[in-house]
Design a protein around this motif. Structure first.
Motif, mmCIF file in Angstrom:
data_model
loop_
_atom_site.group_PDB
_atom_site.id
_atom_site.type_symbol
_atom_site.label_atom_id
_atom_site.label_comp_id
_atom_site.label_asym_id
_atom_site.label_seq_id
_atom_site.Cartn_x
_atom_site.Cartn_y
_atom_site.Cartn_z
ATOM 1 N N GLY A 136 0.919 -1.234 -0.086
ATOM 2 C CA GLY A 136 -0.025 0.148 -0.121
ATOM 3 C C GLY A 136 0.858 1.355 0.083
ATOM 4 N N ALA A 137 2.159 1.194 -0.032
ATOM 5 C CA ALA A 137 2.866 2.424 -0.067
ATOM 6 C C ALA A 137 2.703 3.154 -1.347
ATOM 7 C CB ALA A 137 4.502 1.860 0.091
ATOM 8 N N ASP A 138 2.882 4.512 -1.298
ATOM 9 C CA ASP A 138 2.752 5.213 -2.510
ATOM 10 C C ASP A 138 4.093 5.087 -3.321
ATOM 11 O OD1 ASP A 138 2.398 7.266 -4.235
ATOM 12 O OD2 ASP A 138 1.506 8.758 -2.942
ATOM 13 N N LEU A 139 3.951 4.616 -4.590
ATOM 14 C CA LEU A 139 5.159 4.451 -5.091
ATOM 15 C C LEU A 139 5.627 5.502 -5.823
ATOM 16 C CD1 LEU A 139 4.217 0.939 -6.761
ATOM 17 C CD2 LEU A 139 5.593 1.331 -4.903
ATOM 18 N N ASN A 140 4.873 6.582 -5.738
ATOM 19 C CA ASN A 140 5.475 8.014 -6.258
ATOM 20 C C ASN A 140 6.723 8.544 -5.385
ATOM 21 O OD1 ASN A 140 3.694 8.407 -8.593
ATOM 22 N ND2 ASN A 140 2.229 8.749 -6.750
ATOM 23 N N ASP A 141 6.699 7.865 -4.220
ATOM 24 C CA ASP A 141 7.419 8.285 -3.233
ATOM 25 C C ASP A 141 8.970 7.460 -3.397
ATOM 26 O OD1 ASP A 141 5.968 10.414 -2.161
ATOM 27 O OD2 ASP A 141 5.194 8.779 -0.518
ATOM 28 N N GLY A 142 8.782 6.512 -4.128
ATOM 29 C CA GLY A 142 10.085 5.740 -4.499
ATOM 30 C C GLY A 142 9.521 4.398 -4.342
ATOM 31 N N PRO A 143 10.550 3.407 -4.515
ATOM 32 C CA PRO A 143 10.033 1.922 -4.339
ATOM 33 C C PRO A 143 10.067 1.441 -2.731
ATOM 34 C CG PRO A 143 12.403 2.405 -5.332
ATOM 35 C CD PRO A 143 11.934 3.583 -5.055
ATOM 36 N N CYS A 144 9.007 0.597 -2.792
ATOM 37 C CA CYS A 144 8.771 0.246 -1.450
ATOM 38 C C CYS A 144 9.458 -0.821 -0.692
ATOM 39 C CB CYS A 144 7.270 -0.152 -1.418
ATOM 40 S SG CYS A 144 6.676 -1.459 -2.446
ATOM 41 N N GLY A 145 10.228 -1.764 -1.596
ATOM 42 C CA GLY A 145 10.982 -2.654 -0.995
ATOM 43 C C GLY A 145 10.260 -4.059 -1.073
ATOM 44 N N CYS A 146 9.095 -4.178 -1.866
ATOM 45 C CA CYS A 146 8.439 -5.334 -2.035
ATOM 46 C C CYS A 146 9.070 -5.965 -3.148
ATOM 47 C CB CYS A 146 6.868 -5.414 -2.134
ATOM 48 S SG CYS A 146 6.001 -4.717 -0.759
ATOM 49 N N VAL A 147 9.220 -7.260 -3.321
ATOM 50 C CA VAL A 147 9.648 -8.164 -4.337
ATOM 51 C C VAL A 147 8.506 -8.200 -5.312
ATOM 52 C CG1 VAL A 147 10.869 -10.115 -5.199
ATOM 53 C CG2 VAL A 147 11.437 -9.213 -2.954
ATOM 54 N N GLU A 148 8.540 -7.832 -6.517
ATOM 55 C CA GLU A 148 7.786 -7.932 -7.487
ATOM 56 C C GLU A 148 7.498 -9.420 -7.861
ATOM 57 O OE1 GLU A 148 7.497 -5.389 -11.108
ATOM 58 O OE2 GLU A 148 8.598 -3.892 -10.131
ATOM 59 N N GLU A 149 6.146 -9.699 -8.208
ATOM 60 C CA GLU A 149 5.878 -11.250 -8.548
ATOM 61 C C GLU A 149 6.379 -11.463 -10.029
ATOM 62 O OE1 GLU A 149 3.178 -13.431 -6.963
ATOM 63 O OE2 GLU A 149 4.082 -12.139 -5.104
ATOM 64 N N PRO A 150 7.008 -12.397 -9.742
ATOM 65 C CA PRO A 150 7.783 -12.920 -11.212
ATOM 66 C C PRO A 150 6.277 -13.137 -12.085
ATOM 67 C CG PRO A 150 7.998 -14.564 -9.811
ATOM 68 C CD PRO A 150 7.384 -13.467 -8.950
ATOM 69 N N VAL A 151 6.666 -12.790 -13.517
ATOM 70 C CA VAL A 151 5.550 -12.827 -14.418
ATOM 71 C C VAL A 151 5.587 -14.470 -14.806
ATOM 72 C CG1 VAL A 151 4.898 -12.297 -16.881
ATOM 73 C CG2 VAL A 151 6.136 -10.776 -15.353
ATOM 74 N N ASP A 152 4.279 -14.770 -14.814
ATOM 75 C CA ASP A 152 4.076 -16.269 -15.263
ATOM 76 C C ASP A 152 4.627 -16.494 -16.722
ATOM 77 O OD1 ASP A 152 3.051 -18.727 -16.056
ATOM 78 O OD2 ASP A 152 1.233 -18.434 -14.603
ATOM 79 N N PRO A 153 5.229 -17.487 -16.530
ATOM 80 C CA PRO A 153 6.054 -17.756 -18.002
ATOM 81 C C PRO A 153 5.065 -18.117 -19.142
ATOM 82 C CG PRO A 153 6.648 -19.536 -16.329
ATOM 83 C CD PRO A 153 5.888 -18.338 -15.700
ATOM 84 N N ARG A 154 3.890 -18.642 -18.673
ATOM 85 C CA ARG A 154 2.814 -18.893 -19.789
ATOM 86 C C ARG A 154 2.452 -17.663 -20.444
ATOM 87 N NH1 ARG A 154 -1.197 -22.399 -16.001
ATOM 88 N NH2 ARG A 154 -0.368 -20.801 -14.486
ATOM 89 N N TRP A 155 2.271 -16.722 -19.866
ATOM 90 C CA TRP A 155 1.931 -15.344 -20.403
ATOM 91 C C TRP A 155 2.970 -14.595 -21.264
ATOM 92 C CZ3 TRP A 155 -3.012 -15.378 -20.678
ATOM 93 C CH2 TRP A 155 -3.559 -15.973 -19.435
ATOM 94 N N GLU A 156 4.286 -15.214 -21.144
ATOM 95 C CA GLU A 156 5.235 -14.534 -21.845
ATOM 96 C C GLU A 156 5.120 -14.614 -23.261
ATOM 97 O OE1 GLU A 156 9.083 -15.279 -20.222
ATOM 98 O OE2 GLU A 156 8.830 -13.941 -18.668
ATOM 99 N N GLY A 157 5.510 -13.618 -24.087
ATOM 100 C CA GLY A 157 5.329 -13.952 -25.730
ATOM 101 C C GLY A 157 4.128 -13.729 -26.086
#
Ligand SMILES: [Zn+2]
Ligand SMILES: [Zn+2]
Length: 159
Positions: A136-157
């Motif tokens: 819930g951190a405001d990302l306009n203030d900078g990155p919050c430190g959460c690890v971004e969910e990896p993209v599901d490889p089935r959707w790639e491409g």
């Protein structure tokens, strides 16, 4: 915001409009709008037409980061005051006001126009980064430190 039927000259004239109306659109919308600008009047025997584009502004909530910001939008106006108060006339999209003489209160009609023209998406700025979905951190203030969910490889491409 009034139109004085007794003082409006015949034919074409201009009407300055300034005022604040409560929009009543609900949560997340600007609660009120300050409307200003000029309407062109056409004063004919049986009716007065008022048209033009007014400017509206109000404090809205950003759809992405939820912070309050000053939103401005354009308000097209197309309304008609009919002096025949028994008229059953309808004019498509034109707003109708039935009044024979005196001062016509335009507030409700202009509120309707401002509400209809309210923007579909309201963001504080084009590139607002919004809030982090996990913390819930405001990302306009900078990155919050959460690890971004990896993209599901089935959707790639996919396009
Ligand atoms: Zn924002
Ligand atoms: Zn986060």
């Amino acid at each position: 915001m009034y139109l004085d039927l007794d003082r409006t000259p015949a034919g074409r004239s201009e009407l300055d409009v300034t005022g604040t109306v409560a929009l009543g659109l609900g949560e997340g919308y600007a609660p009120e709008a300050t409307i200003s600008g000029e309407l062109t009047l056409q004063n004919l025997e049986s009716r007065v037409l008022a048209s033009g584009t007014l400017a509206a502004s109000g404090m809205a909530e950003c759809a992405r980061c939820l912070s309050a910001f000053a939103l401005s939008w354009e308000v097209p106006v197309d309304l008609m005051v009919l002096r025949d108060t028994h008229s059953e006339e309808t004019e498509g999209e034109t707003l109708l006001i039935l009044q024979r003489d005196g001062e016509v209160d335009l507030s409700e009609s202009l509120r309707e126009c401002a509400a209809l023209a309210y923007p579909q998406t309201t963001v504080c700025r084009e590139d607002c980064r919004g809030l982090c979905a996990s913390c819930g951190a405001d990302l306009n203030d900078g990155p919050c430190g959460c690890v971004e969910e990896p993209v599901d490889p089935r959707w790639e491409g996919l396009p």
